[in-house]
Design an enzyme around this catalytic site. Structure first.
Site, PDB file in Angstrom:
ATOM      1  N   HIS A  86     -59.940   6.816  55.845  1.00 62.96           N
ATOM      2  CA  HIS A  86     -58.994   5.962  56.581  1.00 62.96           C
ATOM      3  C   HIS A  86     -59.658   5.506  57.894  1.00 62.96           C
ATOM      4  CE1 HIS A  86     -55.539   4.599  58.846  1.00 62.96           C
ATOM      5  NE2 HIS A  86     -54.901   4.503  57.692  1.00 62.96           N
ATOM      6  N   GLU A 151     -57.844  -1.634  53.154  1.00 60.51           N
ATOM      7  CA  GLU A 151     -57.003  -1.669  54.347  1.00 60.51           C
ATOM      8  C   GLU A 151     -57.757  -2.342  55.500  1.00 60.51           C
ATOM      9  OE1 GLU A 151     -53.725   1.447  54.303  1.00 60.51           O
ATOM     10  OE2 GLU A 151     -55.467   2.413  55.161  1.00 60.51           O
ATOM     11  N   SER A 187     -49.826  -3.080  57.220  1.00 58.34           N
ATOM     12  CA  SER A 187     -48.555  -3.735  57.566  1.00 58.34           C
ATOM     13  C   SER A 187     -47.766  -4.211  56.356  1.00 58.34           C
ATOM     14  CB  SER A 187     -48.797  -4.886  58.543  1.00 58.34           C
ATOM     15  OG  SER A 187     -49.272  -4.361  59.764  1.00 58.34           O
TER      16      SER A 187
END
Ligand code: PEP
Length: 223
Positions: A86, A151, A187
């Site tokens: 991440h 992402e 988002s």
């Protein structure tokens, strides 16, 4: 469709227990496509209708690694699903550690959510694909329990997802490199999830902010 909630540094065990109870109730049967990554101190031991994963771990069984958690600690909660790479962890984990985590998780036969994503500067320079391919270099793209979450950093936590065309273009490129399921994260919310789900090669979503409240996560799952 996979729906994964990354709760980050939010929720205590007490509040996560309420979260899990509500999700169990909403799911009725075990749903293999619903994943939640709570903070480690909030892990639950009970039967869950979703998969509980860890946001972080150290590639060890146990040992002299101050502040870390190893496989023994994950075993205690039956956790066999991990998030690696991440962007918020890449600030702390170098490439060697990310690779060590991947290799360890693969050896343990864990489900691996491997996150990749470029920043706005990289995107604006037209270097997104080269950058993302580099992030994938050290891992086994044929691992059968691999799920890749695209992402883009410029979208995470901003309330504005990446453009559909950009997501589509990146997922198309990734689909040539691997048979792993591909997710989008950044988002995702009730206003954009439907459109994101229609993108070719998109097998699901990784959600942060919009999944913090269980009623919102359930709404996203139920459509
Ligand atoms: C994330 O950080 O994995 C994420 C998707 O966050 P958000 O949905 O808040 O952008």
């Amino acid at each position: 469709m996979i729906f994964a909630a990354n709760l980050k540094c939010n929720h205590t065990r007490e509040s996560f227990k309420s979260y899990a109870d509500a999700l169990n109730k909403a799911l009725k049967n075990k749903d293999e496509e619903i994943f939640v990554f709570p903070p480690n101190v909030a892990f639950l031991k009970e039967d869950l209708k979703f998969t509980q994963g860890t946001q972080n771990f150290y590639p060890c069984f146990k040992g002299a690694f101050t502040g870390e958690i190893g496989k023994e600690h994950l075993d205690e909660f039956g956790i066999k699903c991990v998030l690696i790479g991440h962007s918020e962890r890449r600030i702390l984990d170098n490439e060697a550690l990310i690779k060590a985590k991947f290799d360890f998780a693969k050896e343990q036969n864990y489900t691996i959510f491997f996150c990749i994503g470029e920043d706005l500067k990289t995107k604006n320079l037209g270097n997104s694909k080269d950058f993302l391919k580099k992030q994938l270099e050290a891992i086994d793209l044929n691992y059968e329990k691999l799920i890749i979450a695209y992402e883009p950093i410029y979208s995470i936590g901003t309330g504005i997802s990446a453009d559909k065309e950009d997501i589509s273009d990146i997922l198309e490129t990734l689909s040539v490199l691997t048979k792993a399921k591909l997710l989008y994260g950044g988002s995702v919310n009730e206003n954009n999830i439907k459109e994101i789900q229609t993108i070719k090669h998109c097998s699901g979503v990784l959600i942060g902010s919009a999944a913090l409240k269980i009623e919102n996560f359930i709404k996203l799952i139920k459509g």
